[in-house]
Every structure is written in structure tokens, then in C-alpha cells.
Design a protein around this motif. Structure first.
Motif, PDB file in Angstrom:
ATOM      1  N   SER A  39       0.862  -1.259   0.084  1.00 16.01           N
ATOM      2  CA  SER A  39      -0.053  -0.208   0.005  1.00 16.01           C
ATOM      3  C   SER A  39       0.781   1.067  -0.032  1.00 16.01           C
ATOM      4  CB  SER A  39      -1.147  -0.050   1.385  1.00 16.01           C
ATOM      5  OG  SER A  39      -0.251  -0.043   2.326  1.00 16.01           O
ATOM      6  N   THR A  40       2.047   1.131   0.208  1.00 11.69           N
ATOM      7  CA  THR A  40       3.012   2.137   0.316  1.00 11.69           C
ATOM      8  C   THR A  40       4.427   1.699  -0.441  1.00 11.69           C
ATOM      9  OG1 THR A  40       2.253   3.046   2.504  1.00 11.69           O
ATOM     10  CG2 THR A  40       4.456   3.981   1.860  1.00 11.69           C
ATOM     11  N   LEU A  41       4.983   2.794  -1.330  1.00  6.69           N
ATOM     12  CA  LEU A  41       6.309   2.442  -2.034  1.00  6.69           C
ATOM     13  C   LEU A  41       7.181   3.372  -1.583  1.00  6.69           C
ATOM     14  CD1 LEU A  41       4.972   1.278  -5.705  1.00  6.69           C
ATOM     15  CD2 LEU A  41       5.466  -0.149  -3.697  1.00  6.69           C
ATOM     16  N   VAL A  42       8.393   3.109  -1.220  1.00  6.74           N
ATOM     17  CA  VAL A  42       9.499   4.159  -1.032  1.00  6.74           C
ATOM     18  C   VAL A  42      10.656   3.729  -1.842  1.00  6.74           C
ATOM     19  CG1 VAL A  42      11.110   5.123   0.690  1.00  6.74           C
ATOM     20  CG2 VAL A  42       8.758   4.241   1.472  1.00  6.74           C
ATOM     21  N   PHE A  43      11.016   4.801  -2.944  1.00  6.65           N
ATOM     22  CA  PHE A  43      11.964   4.578  -4.016  1.00  6.65           C
ATOM     23  C   PHE A  43      13.179   5.429  -3.283  1.00  6.65           C
ATOM     24  CE2 PHE A  43       8.289   3.670  -6.228  1.00  6.65           C
ATOM     25  CZ  PHE A  43       8.630   2.650  -6.974  1.00  6.65           C
ATOM     26  N   LEU A  44      14.391   4.717  -3.161  1.00  6.28           N
ATOM     27  CA  LEU A  44      15.442   5.399  -2.883  1.00  6.28           C
ATOM     28  C   LEU A  44      16.706   5.105  -3.890  1.00  6.28           C
ATOM     29  CD1 LEU A  44      15.497   4.311   1.261  1.00  6.28           C
ATOM     30  CD2 LEU A  44      14.683   6.348   0.085  1.00  6.28           C
ATOM     31  N   GLY A  45      17.015   6.452  -4.279  1.00  4.99           N
ATOM     32  CA  GLY A  45      18.141   6.244  -5.423  1.00  4.99           C
ATOM     33  C   GLY A  45      17.731   5.542  -6.593  1.00  4.99           C
ATOM     34  N   PHE A  46      16.541   5.354  -6.751  1.00  6.65           N
ATOM     35  CA  PHE A  46      16.384   4.477  -8.111  1.00  6.65           C
ATOM     36  C   PHE A  46      16.139   5.173  -9.238  1.00  6.65           C
ATOM     37  CE2 PHE A  46      12.834   2.136 -10.433  1.00  6.65           C
ATOM     38  CZ  PHE A  46      13.571   0.877 -10.472  1.00  6.65           C
TER      39      PHE A  46
END
Length: 335
Positions: free
Chosen positions: A254-261
């Protein structure tokens, strides 16, 4: 701990905070390492080539492949994209060995890593500047010691990186923060689901006698054959269990976190949802240095490729480092 089902998608920019190379830097170092074929290639690559006479490839096959990789790789966004484009078994093997050799060296030189034999393996000054610290604190937030088994509930990590800085950091932090509750740090760490589309150098080891992590900055002792099988190309991923696990995690998120993508199309296809069991309500992502046109394109790709409904999901793309983004959204993610 995380409040909702959350998937972290980790790209090269996230490991850059620990001194690891981003995609273009990795391709540059591989190109330089193979510019004279196998003559000046990393020792790990040469050892495999010198013992490959009984395999499907001769020394000359691998030398030719090495020179081609060095010359052609710059035309592609990443080593993964290049290997997928070439679809050449000899190129694939040389590329995998070169990736392993370069990541081994990068781990050793990581600003997060002090020394295998130092009293404190982690460089604390650097640790506080990375997203890893905030990630651990979110996992621990509002969690009682009696519920330690729930530490990594509601979170899955999908990392497109080959390095093991996340594993190194988590094992060391679990030792510091949770030892009185759960002395077996490795068992606790294994409860976190880390999915690796392109594989990695191999698992780190916890030496219970010395109470420390071992294997960081070292290629698996099993050697080149193990590395070739543990690093995957894009075409190999489609047939692996990893792809099915990634799809399952994305469907439940339900939540997405993109880091350095980087949001390139090949990697976005890996993240595509099939039959979502939940609507994605929030997407947070770093977009360091991205133009407004790039941000618009990224948002549209997230909506269409990841089946995020515009009426339900809000996408937040921020021009800031991974550590800063995670600090700012930590209250939104935790219980």
C-alpha cells in the motif's frame, strides 16, 4: 515498526551514501578493468579464464568478450541493460565476474566500512548520514521488546544493487540495539525479506565466537562458479523465484518508497504488479537533480506501469538525498 504494507525499492543512489558506485561509475570501472581484455583484468576474472578450458568457453572466447564489454558498455545505461541487450553467454559470464570483482573492491573501500578487524566495523560518522539509520529506527519505533519478532513486519526490501551494505549495517545495529532481547542477531535479521532481482556477491556470515559480521568486501569463498550463478541477468530473472516474490510483494503493497532508483524501463517492468490485492495509497521517491520534465515522466510511469490509481494514490517525488527523504517521511511510515 511500519504501519502499512511497505515496499522499499533500492537503487544505486541509495548505496552511494555509503560510498558505493552508481551505475555509470560501475560501467566506467568495468570498462577500464577490461580495456586490454583479460591481460589486466581483475585477478578473480583471470583465474576463472585460466581454468575455463574444460568449460563451454575457451580463454580466447572470454578474452574477446572482455574486450567487447569494455568497448560497448558505455552505450547503455547500466551493465544489466548491456548484458541483456547482447544476449551472449560469454559476455554474460565476463560481465558477472567483472561486476563481482568491482563490487568486492567497492565494499572494501566503502566509507561506511572501517575494517573487518576493527573494534567497530561501522563508521559511525558516515552511518548517521545514510538512510540505513532511519530505516532501523522506523522498524524499532513503538515496538516492545516482547514483540521483537514483529521488527520487520509490514516491510519488504527490493534492491537492485549487488553490494551488501544494508546487510552489514542491519546486522551491526541489531547487535547494538537488540542484543539483550534477542542475542541471535542473524536469526532476527533473516526475518527481513530482501529481494534481489540481479543477485549479489553472497550472504554475509555472523561469527558467533567473535560476535561480528564476516565476508564484507570479500567474494564468496566458493569462488567464480558460485558468483556466476548468484548474479543474474534480466533474462535469467524472468525464470527465477525472485521475480515471483517481487510481484507478490508489490501486489500486497500500500506504500512504496523509492531510494536512489533510476526508474529505467527494464527495472520498472520487474516491479510491475499483476493482480493487486491492495491499492497503493502513497509513493515516496528521491529524484535528486531531476528536471520538471523528468519528474512528470517518472510520475506517469509509476501510474501506468505499477498500476497506481490516480484517484487513490499520491506520488511524492523529492529532489533530496535518500537519508533526508526518509527522515522527513518517517512519521508517515511508522506506527
Amino acid at each position: 515498526m511500519f504501519r502499512k504494507s511497505t515496499v522499499f525499492v533500492i537503487g544505486a543512489g541509495a548505496s552511494k551514501e555509503a560510498g558505493l558506485p552508481i551505475g555509470i561509475e560501475l560501467t566506467d570501472s568495468i570498462s577500464k578493468a577490461l580495456k586490454d581484455g583479460l591481460n589486466d583484468a581483475p585477478a578473480f576474472v583471470r583465474r576463472f579464464a585460466n581454468t575455463a578450458s574444460s568449460s563451454d568457453f575457451s580463454y580466447d572466447d572470454l578474452d574477446r568478450a572482455a574486450r567487447e564489454v569494455s568497448t560497448e558498455i558505455h552505450g547503455h545505461g547500466s551493465i544489466d541493460s548491456y548484458v541483456n541487450w547482447r544476449n551472449d553467454p560469454a559476455v554474460s559470464i565476463v560481465a558477472k565476474l567483472a561486476i563481482a570483482a568491482e563490487i568486492e573492491a567497492a565494499e572494501k573501500n566503502s566509507t561506511l566500512f572501517v575494517s573487518q578487524y576493527a573494534r567497530t566495523i561501522i563508521n559511525e560518522a558516515v552511518a548517521n548520514l545514510t538512510w540505513y539509520e532511519t530505516f532501523v529506527r522506523i522498524c524499532l519505533a513503538n515496538l516492545r521488546g516482547t514483540n521483537i519478532e514483529e521488527l520487520f513486519s509490514n516491510v519488504v526490501v527490493v534492491t537492485f544493487n549487488y553490494d551488501r551494505t544494508l546487510e552489514l549495517f542491519l546486522l551491526e545495529r541489531l547487535k547494538r540495539y537488540c542484543a539483550t532481547i534477542e542475542p541471535n542477531h542473524e536469526r532476527l535479521f533473516q526475518q527481513l525479506k530482501i529481494l534481489r532481482p540481479y543477485g549479489y556477491l553472497g550472504p554475509l556470515r555472523w561469527n558467533q565466537h567473535n560476535d561480528r559480521v564476516e565476508g564484507f568486501g570479500q567474494i564468496d569463498a566458493a569462488g567464480s562458479g558460485k558468483v556466476i550463478s548468484s548474479i543474474r541477468t534480466y533474462s535469467e530473472l524472468a525464470e527465477s523465484a525472485a521475480q515471483a516474490q517481487i510481484t507478490e510483494a508489490m501486489d500486497k503493497a500500500s506504500t512504496l518508497v523509492f531510494l536512489g532508483f533510476g526508474f529505467n524501463s527494464q527495472n520498472m517492468r520487474i516491479l510491475q504488479r499483476s493482480t493487486p490485492a491492495a491499492a497503493i495509497k502513497s509513493v515516496y521517491a528521491t529524484a535528486l537533480g531531476a528536471s520538471k520534465f523528468e519528474i512528470e515522466a517518472i510520475k506517469e510511469n509509476i501510474y501506468t506501469q505499477l498500476n497506481v490509481k490516480k484517484e487513490y494514490g499520491r506520488i511524492h517525488l523529492e529532489d533530496m538525498p535518500c537519508a533526508e527523504l526518509l527522515r522527513q517521511i518517517s512519521m508517515s511510515l511508522s506506527n
